[in-house]
Design a protein around this motif. Structure first.
Motif, PDB file in Angstrom:
ATOM      1  N   THR A   1      25.081  41.310 -23.421  1.00 33.49           N
ATOM      2  CA  THR A   1      24.870  42.505 -24.232  1.00 33.49           C
ATOM      3  C   THR A   1      23.382  42.763 -24.417  1.00 33.49           C
ATOM      4  OG1 THR A   1      26.923  42.048 -25.432  1.00 33.49           O
ATOM      5  CG2 THR A   1      25.399  43.627 -26.416  1.00 33.49           C
ATOM      6  N   LEU A   2      22.955  43.963 -24.086  1.00 36.30           N
ATOM      7  CA  LEU A   2      21.570  44.384 -24.297  1.00 36.30           C
ATOM      8  C   LEU A   2      21.483  45.069 -25.654  1.00 36.30           C
ATOM      9  CD1 LEU A   2      20.975  45.867 -20.732  1.00 36.30           C
ATOM     10  CD2 LEU A   2      20.366  43.589 -21.554  1.00 36.30           C
ATOM     11  N   LEU A   3      20.590  44.589 -26.512  1.00 37.36           N
ATOM     12  CA  LEU A   3      20.600  44.997 -27.914  1.00 37.36           C
ATOM     13  C   LEU A   3      19.812  46.266 -28.193  1.00 37.36           C
ATOM     14  CD1 LEU A   3      20.251  41.510 -29.646  1.00 37.36           C
ATOM     15  CD2 LEU A   3      22.319  42.776 -29.074  1.00 37.36           C
ATOM     16  N   SER A   4      18.974  46.702 -27.290  1.00 33.84           N
ATOM     17  CA  SER A   4      18.167  47.897 -27.540  1.00 33.84           C
ATOM     18  C   SER A   4      18.533  48.991 -26.542  1.00 33.84           C
ATOM     19  CB  SER A   4      16.675  47.574 -27.426  1.00 33.84           C
ATOM     20  OG  SER A   4      16.326  47.255 -26.099  1.00 33.84           O
ATOM     21  N   ASN A   5      18.394  50.250 -27.002  1.00 31.34           N
ATOM     22  CA  ASN A   5      18.648  51.386 -26.118  1.00 31.34           C
ATOM     23  C   ASN A   5      17.700  51.389 -24.923  1.00 31.34           C
ATOM     24  OD1 ASN A   5      20.810  52.580 -27.455  1.00 31.34           O
ATOM     25  ND2 ASN A   5      19.467  53.679 -28.871  1.00 31.34           N
ATOM     26  N   GLN A   6      16.470  50.965 -25.153  1.00 31.64           N
ATOM     27  CA  GLN A   6      15.495  50.949 -24.068  1.00 31.64           C
ATOM     28  C   GLN A   6      15.936  50.004 -22.959  1.00 31.64           C
ATOM     29  OE1 GLN A   6      11.574  49.854 -25.349  1.00 31.64           O
ATOM     30  NE2 GLN A   6      10.629  50.262 -23.357  1.00 31.64           N
ATOM     31  N   ALA A   7      16.438  48.824 -23.352  1.00 37.99           N
ATOM     32  CA  ALA A   7      16.909  47.858 -22.355  1.00 37.99           C
ATOM     33  C   ALA A   7      18.136  48.385 -21.622  1.00 37.99           C
ATOM     34  CB  ALA A   7      17.223  46.523 -23.025  1.00 37.99           C
ATOM     35  N   LYS A   8      19.047  49.058 -22.340  1.00 36.55           N
ATOM     36  CA  LYS A   8      20.235  49.620 -21.707  1.00 36.55           C
ATOM     37  C   LYS A   8      19.858  50.699 -20.687  1.00 36.55           C
ATOM     38  CE  LYS A   8      23.103  48.965 -25.843  1.00 36.55           C
ATOM     39  NZ  LYS A   8      24.165  48.085 -25.365  1.00 36.55           N
ATOM     40  N   PHE A   9      18.949  51.597 -21.084  1.00 40.11           N
ATOM     41  CA  PHE A   9      18.534  52.669 -20.180  1.00 40.11           C
ATOM     42  C   PHE A   9      17.822  52.110 -18.954  1.00 40.11           C
ATOM     43  CE2 PHE A   9      18.132  55.432 -24.223  1.00 40.11           C
ATOM     44  CZ  PHE A   9      19.509  55.559 -24.258  1.00 40.11           C
ATOM     45  N   ALA A  10      16.981  51.087 -19.165  1.00 31.80           N
ATOM     46  CA  ALA A  10      16.269  50.484 -18.041  1.00 31.80           C
ATOM     47  C   ALA A  10      17.243  49.853 -17.055  1.00 31.80           C
ATOM     48  CB  ALA A  10      15.265  49.450 -18.550  1.00 31.80           C
ATOM     49  N   TYR A  11      18.275  49.163 -17.576  1.00 29.52           N
ATOM     50  CA  TYR A  11      19.256  48.531 -16.693  1.00 29.52           C
ATOM     51  C   TYR A  11      20.091  49.581 -15.972  1.00 29.52           C
ATOM     52  CZ  TYR A  11      22.520  45.041 -14.999  1.00 29.52           C
ATOM     53  OH  TYR A  11      23.274  44.225 -14.192  1.00 29.52           O
ATOM     54  N   LYS A  12      20.428  50.674 -16.674  1.00 25.86           N
ATOM     55  CA  LYS A  12      21.171  51.763 -16.039  1.00 25.86           C
ATOM     56  C   LYS A  12      20.369  52.391 -14.893  1.00 25.86           C
ATOM     57  CE  LYS A  12      21.026  55.924 -17.391  1.00 25.86           C
ATOM     58  NZ  LYS A  12      20.920  56.748 -16.168  1.00 25.86           N
ATOM     59  N   ASP A  13      19.091  52.646 -15.138  1.00 30.37           N
ATOM     60  CA  ASP A  13      18.240  53.221 -14.091  1.00 30.37           C
ATOM     61  C   ASP A  13      18.116  52.279 -12.901  1.00 30.37           C
ATOM     62  OD1 ASP A  13      17.840  55.490 -15.574  1.00 30.37           O
ATOM     63  OD2 ASP A  13      15.967  54.801 -16.471  1.00 30.37           O
ATOM     64  N   GLU A  14      18.019  50.985 -13.186  1.00 30.90           N
ATOM     65  CA  GLU A  14      17.944  50.015 -12.095  1.00 30.90           C
ATOM     66  C   GLU A  14      19.235  50.003 -11.280  1.00 30.90           C
ATOM     67  OE1 GLU A  14      17.182  45.210 -11.449  1.00 30.90           O
ATOM     68  OE2 GLU A  14      16.975  46.116 -13.440  1.00 30.90           O
ATOM     69  N   TYR A  15      20.364  50.149 -11.972  1.00 28.92           N
ATOM     70  CA  TYR A  15      21.662  50.218 -11.291  1.00 28.92           C
ATOM     71  C   TYR A  15      21.727  51.447 -10.373  1.00 28.92           C
ATOM     72  CZ  TYR A  15      26.630  51.440 -10.896  1.00 28.92           C
ATOM     73  OH  TYR A  15      27.863  51.820 -10.428  1.00 28.92           O
ATOM     74  N   GLU A  16      21.265  52.585 -10.870  1.00 29.76           N
ATOM     75  CA  GLU A  16      21.297  53.809 -10.067  1.00 29.76           C
ATOM     76  C   GLU A  16      20.387  53.686  -8.846  1.00 29.76           C
ATOM     77  OE1 GLU A  16      23.383  56.000 -10.512  1.00 29.76           O
ATOM     78  OE2 GLU A  16      23.745  56.524 -12.593  1.00 29.76           O
ATOM     79  N   LYS A  17      19.198  53.119  -9.037  1.00 26.70           N
ATOM     80  CA  LYS A  17      18.288  52.939  -7.903  1.00 26.70           C
ATOM     81  C   LYS A  17      18.874  51.969  -6.878  1.00 26.70           C
ATOM     82  CE  LYS A  17      14.071  53.879 -10.550  1.00 26.70           C
ATOM     83  NZ  LYS A  17      12.832  53.291 -11.115  1.00 26.70           N
ATOM     84  N   PHE A  18      19.524  50.913  -7.363  1.00 28.65           N
ATOM     85  CA  PHE A  18      20.156  49.951  -6.464  1.00 28.65           C
ATOM     86  C   PHE A  18      21.202  50.647  -5.592  1.00 28.65           C
ATOM     87  CE2 PHE A  18      23.827  47.161  -5.740  1.00 28.65           C
ATOM     88  CZ  PHE A  18      23.236  46.157  -4.990  1.00 28.65           C
ATOM     89  N   LYS A  19      22.037  51.495  -6.194  1.00 28.71           N
ATOM     90  CA  LYS A  19      23.052  52.220  -5.429  1.00 28.71           C
ATOM     91  C   LYS A  19      22.410  53.143  -4.401  1.00 28.71           C
ATOM     92  CE  LYS A  19      26.504  54.222  -7.324  1.00 28.71           C
ATOM     93  NZ  LYS A  19      27.357  55.020  -8.231  1.00 28.71           N
ATOM     94  N   LEU A  20      21.350  53.836  -4.809  1.00 29.97           N
ATOM     95  CA  LEU A  20      20.702  54.774  -3.888  1.00 29.97           C
ATOM     96  C   LEU A  20      20.077  54.049  -2.702  1.00 29.97           C
ATOM     97  CD1 LEU A  20      19.644  57.585  -3.149  1.00 29.97           C
ATOM     98  CD2 LEU A  20      17.675  57.137  -4.624  1.00 29.97           C
ATOM     99  N   TYR A  21      19.297  53.010  -2.969  1.00 23.71           N
ATOM    100  CA  TYR A  21      18.614  52.291  -1.889  1.00 23.71           C
ATOM    101  C   TYR A  21      19.610  51.639  -0.942  1.00 23.71           C
ATOM    102  CZ  TYR A  21      14.455  52.897  -4.814  1.00 23.71           C
ATOM    103  OH  TYR A  21      13.433  53.419  -5.569  1.00 23.71           O
ATOM    104  N   LEU A  22      20.651  51.001  -1.490  1.00 20.76           N
ATOM    105  CA  LEU A  22      21.631  50.340  -0.622  1.00 20.76           C
ATOM    106  C   LEU A  22      22.458  51.349   0.167  1.00 20.76           C
ATOM    107  CD1 LEU A  22      22.259  47.315  -0.114  1.00 20.76           C
ATOM    108  CD2 LEU A  22      20.734  47.766  -2.028  1.00 20.76           C
ATOM    109  N   THR A  23      22.711  52.513  -0.412  1.00 19.64           N
ATOM    110  CA  THR A  23      23.432  53.553   0.334  1.00 19.64           C
ATOM    111  C   THR A  23      22.635  53.991   1.563  1.00 19.64           C
ATOM    112  OG1 THR A  23      24.529  54.353  -1.674  1.00 19.64           O
ATOM    113  CG2 THR A  23      24.400  55.869   0.197  1.00 19.64           C
TER     114      THR A  23
END
Length: 413
Positions: A126-148
């Motif tokens: 569990t990520l306790l701050s909104n900033q950490a959640k948004f950063a992880y979400k953005d990293e997830y989106e970039k991971f999908k884009l690059y691997l695609t």
């Protein structure tokens, strides 16, 4: 205060025998860091106590809501119209309160699901701050884009340039690693409250399986009706007739929730499919299906890239208008929020779904070949058929539900 003491260094070390005044660095540094660390430990313990207290309170409130909902369900059968309206209002309030509790739990440690427990163990993700959640979400989106993009280039290279079994194995291994990593990251996002992949809709739970078994009757009715009306003008509008003919089964299947869950579950199915492709030995059957699979992979990667590009822009606009959550993600399917502005993607999606069906039919035919001795052929055929059914029926239900909703809104006007 830091005290100063004369300290003599050897000439070989400092180049001079003159005493140099240096601070008593040990007491000075430890004094500051020690106090800071002590305060940190105290605050951390307070945080843990607050988390435990809040989690316990939420569990009790959810248990009370569950009991209240069960009591209302029992009273509903013997209530008069006025009481029925009151019960309906209370049920609506209960659903709203459950959503509030879910949002609160997104910031509290929780037990991992079965999949994360198997992969990571009982580790708090569990990520306790909104900033950490948004950063992880953005990293997830970039991971999908690059691997695609990488998978698209790999599929093109294997299809037109590299005609070697080794390169095919590398490509299939990359697919397995991609989908495995994707499911882990999605599970972590679900634990942190990603609203369009929420754990309330996670379709790998036993409850989802029971609901799917009930819903399977509709699937069989649809397939049977398709076989009889394949040349008729009714086409795919028959789904509304089939659904209306069995409303009790539809009620047991909460479409709005399960639709979201399928786009998570199909990644698990894709992981299994890629793993079977990886173990498929080279031979006549493999070579007969190889080019078709690589062409399908190229098309799928292109569609996923288009989805990411246009869904990102649509989500950005909806977030700015306050209509979507900041943790909403791009998905490899179609959801109701994409209706305005992204309907042009539907022909590509449906074409990809029917290509999955074509792959299943091809593999079923290969499994009946006299030279076929590999078990992978039949298993892959069943897996592609499952992907087609899940993707096609889910997308079709989204479109059908949205059309019905728009029709109802037009009647009100």
């Amino acid at each position: 205060m830091c005290s100063w003491e004369p300290v003599s260094f050897l000439p070989a070390l400092c180049g001079t025998a003159t005493p140099v005044l240096l601070p008593s660095w040990a007491s000075c540094i430890y004094g500051r860091s020690g106090e800071t660390h002590k305060v940190y430990r105290q605050k951390l313990e307070e945080l843990n106590n607050l988390q435990a207290s809040c989690s316990s309170s939420i569990r009790k409130q959810k248990r009370k809501l569950k009991d209240l909902k069960y009591s209302l369900q029992r009273c509903k059968h013997t209530s008069n119209p006025e009481e029925s309206d009151l019960i309906q209002q209370i049920n609506t309030q209960i659903k709203d309160r459950q959503n509030v509790f879910f949002d609160m739990e997104a910031y509290l440690p929780k037990r991992n699901g079965l999949y994360l427990n198997l992969v990571l163990g009982n580790v708090n993700v569990t990520l306790l701050s909104n900033q950490a959640k948004f950063a992880y979400k953005d990293e997830y989106e970039k991971f999908k884009l690059y691997l695609t993009i990488i998978l698209l280039l790999g599929a093109v290279a294997c299809r037109f340039i590299l005609h070697y079994r080794v390169t095919d194995e590398v490509f299939n291994f990359l697919l397995v690693w991609y989908y495995c990593t994707l499911t882990i990251r999605e599970s972590i996002l679900i634990s942190n409250g990603s609203s369009n992949l929420t754990s309330r809709t996670l379709s790998c739970s036993p409850q989802w399986f029971l609901s799917f078994c009930k819903y399977w009757r509709i699937v069989r009715l649809v397939l049977a009706e398709l076989m009889t009306r394949v040349q008729s003008r009714a086409g795919f509008m028959l789904l509304s007739h089939v659904v209306d003919s069995d409303k009790s089964c539809v009620r047991s299947w909460d479409f709005q929730k399960r639709i979201k869950g399928w786009w998570v579950s199909h990644h698990y199915v894709s992981t299994f499919l890629s793993g079977v492709m990886l173990t498929w030995p080279d031979g006549l059957m493999y070579q007969m299906f190889r080019n078709q699979f690589l062409a399908f992979s190229i098309f799928q990667s292109c569609v996923q890239f288009l989805q990411y590009y246009y869904q990102s822009g649509c989500l950005y606009r909806l977030r700015a208008l306050g209509k979507r959550n900041h943790l909403d993600l791009t998905v490899e399917g179609f959801q109701s929020w994409m209706w305005r502005g992204l309907t042009f993607l539907l022909p590509f999606l449906f074409f990809g779904h029917f290509w999955q069906l074509y792959n299943a039919i091809t593999l079923f035919e290969l499994s009946r070949h006299t030279e076929c001795k590999e078990w992978q052929v039949f298993v892959l055929a069943l897996t592609f058929l499952l992907l087609f059914l899940g993707n096609f029926l889910t997308t079709l239900k989204v479109v059908h539900t949205k059309l019905q909703k728009n029709k109802a809104e037009m009647k009100k006007l």
